[in-house]
Design a protein around this motif. Sequence first.
Motif, mmCIF file in Angstrom:
data_model
loop_
_atom_site.group_PDB
_atom_site.id
_atom_site.type_symbol
_atom_site.label_atom_id
_atom_site.label_comp_id
_atom_site.label_asym_id
_atom_site.label_seq_id
_atom_site.Cartn_x
_atom_site.Cartn_y
_atom_site.Cartn_z
ATOM 1 N N ALA A 1 0.827 -1.223 0.000
ATOM 2 C CA ALA A 1 0.000 0.000 0.000
ATOM 3 C C ALA A 1 0.846 1.251 0.000
ATOM 4 C CB ALA A 1 -0.917 -0.007 1.224
ATOM 5 N N GLY A 2 2.111 1.139 0.406
ATOM 6 C CA GLY A 2 2.988 2.308 0.416
ATOM 7 C C GLY A 2 2.424 3.376 1.322
ATOM 8 N N THR A 3 2.331 4.588 0.788
ATOM 9 C CA THR A 3 1.827 5.709 1.589
ATOM 10 C C THR A 3 0.300 5.812 1.498
ATOM 11 O OG1 THR A 3 2.049 7.275 -0.232
ATOM 12 C CG2 THR A 3 3.994 6.956 1.174
ATOM 13 N N SER B 1 -5.591 -6.092 -3.868
ATOM 14 C CA SER B 1 -5.054 -5.167 -4.877
ATOM 15 C C SER B 1 -3.569 -4.936 -4.633
ATOM 16 C CB SER B 1 -5.816 -3.832 -4.828
ATOM 17 O OG SER B 1 -5.789 -3.286 -3.535
ATOM 18 N N TYR B 2 -2.871 -4.737 -5.729
ATOM 19 C CA TYR B 2 -1.458 -4.339 -5.698
ATOM 20 C C TYR B 2 -1.334 -3.159 -6.644
ATOM 21 C CZ TYR B 2 0.472 -8.703 -3.623
ATOM 22 O OH TYR B 2 0.828 -9.739 -2.812
ATOM 23 N N ALA B 3 -1.150 -1.960 -6.120
ATOM 24 C CA ALA B 3 -0.977 -0.779 -6.966
ATOM 25 C C ALA B 3 0.518 -0.519 -7.100
ATOM 26 C CB ALA B 3 -1.670 0.425 -6.328
ATOM 27 N N GLN B 4 1.044 -0.727 -8.286
ATOM 28 C CA GLN B 4 2.463 -0.407 -8.504
ATOM 29 C C GLN B 4 3.350 -1.233 -7.575
ATOM 30 O OE1 GLN B 4 1.849 2.232 -10.483
ATOM 31 N NE2 GLN B 4 3.730 3.335 -10.796
ATOM 32 N N LEU C 1 -4.260 -6.051 -10.156
ATOM 33 C CA LEU C 1 -2.880 -5.547 -10.256
ATOM 34 C C LEU C 1 -2.858 -4.370 -11.214
ATOM 35 C CD1 LEU C 1 -1.191 -9.033 -10.941
ATOM 36 C CD2 LEU C 1 -1.780 -8.016 -8.725
ATOM 37 N N PHE C 2 -2.265 -3.255 -10.799
ATOM 38 C CA PHE C 2 -2.159 -2.146 -11.753
ATOM 39 C C PHE C 2 -0.899 -1.327 -11.553
ATOM 40 C CE2 PHE C 2 -3.976 0.873 -8.659
ATOM 41 C CZ PHE C 2 -4.863 0.073 -7.937
ATOM 42 N N TRP C 3 -0.509 -0.706 -12.682
ATOM 43 C CA TRP C 3 0.700 0.120 -12.717
ATOM 44 C C TRP C 3 0.429 1.355 -13.559
ATOM 45 C CZ3 TRP C 3 0.869 -5.204 -13.084
ATOM 46 C CH2 TRP C 3 1.725 -5.881 -12.231
ATOM 47 N N ASN C 4 0.918 2.492 -13.120
ATOM 48 C CA ASN C 4 0.959 3.700 -13.928
ATOM 49 C C ASN C 4 2.224 3.657 -14.768
ATOM 50 O OD1 ASN C 4 -1.079 5.713 -13.681
ATOM 51 N ND2 ASN C 4 -0.393 6.193 -11.601
#
Length: 254
Positions: free
Chosen positions: A53-55, A110-113, A139-142
């Motif tokens: 999740a990071g920040t 979910s895994y964002a980036q 799963l997603f990436w910018n």
Amino acid sequence: MTDYQLKVHAESFGAVAAEYDRARPSYPIELLDTIEELTGRPLKGATVLDVGAGTGIATRLLRARGALVTAVEPSPGMAAQLHAVSPEIPLVKGDGNELPFHDATADLISYAQAFHWTEPDRSIPEALRVLRPGGALVLFWNLKDRSLPWLAEQEARLSAALPSYHYYGLMNAVTEPLGRYPFEVHNRVLRWERRITVEDVITDLRSKSYFAVAEPALRESVLAEERAALLEVFPDGEVTEPYSVDLTVAVKRD
Ligand SMILES: C[S@@+](CC[C@H](N)C(=O)[O-])C[C@H]1O[C@@H](n2cnc3c(N)ncnc32)[C@H](O)[C@@H]1O
């Protein structure tokens, strides 16, 4: 990258958590619509584990849609930043390769980036274990559009200057193993853009793992050169960054 280098990069984010939260891109609202379309269920009321999740950039979007989301993050620095900004979000220290959750308890994971930092041979079976039947791994990436001349030139400069520069074109490599597991896999690409200042482009770069692991003198000189090069292309200090979100939704078969 060797396993050791991958680990060093994966663990580098804590030192740049504030910069990360300030300047990394969020995600377009259509992403949430598309996740609902491909999973066939509303996010509102869904039990979601946002891993890596990071920040909390993606976690906050999911929560705003009404998901019952828990942030899962291994880095103490990133987790501290998330908690400082969003103390209302439940937060668990954890790793996608070994999820600290019971079997069949999540509607979505979910895994964002972040999925590329896991070992798919461990993180995919873990997701299958923790997902309910019919649940989905999202799963997603910018990704920046590197065909634009200024971005192609920036990439050439960074890859020449930084020993561990890498671009994440790795998505296929980490999502391809999903085909070996009982999932129905869907892919979408969503285009969007944001306008930010040159100074925020520099802050965003500072939060990349290949800058976070660089020797400080090298990091500062490369960033100073980057600032000067960007100001030549964008003399008014405003930059339009084009992105595509690369989305994979893997629905667990019953
Ligand atoms: C690029 S950041 C993404 C943060 C956030 N999801 C976002 O959208 O901005 C990657 C995150 O993955 C975390 N991470 C690294 N290895 C991980 C692992 N094995 N399992 C879960 N998360 C991991 C890092 O600590 C970091 O917070």
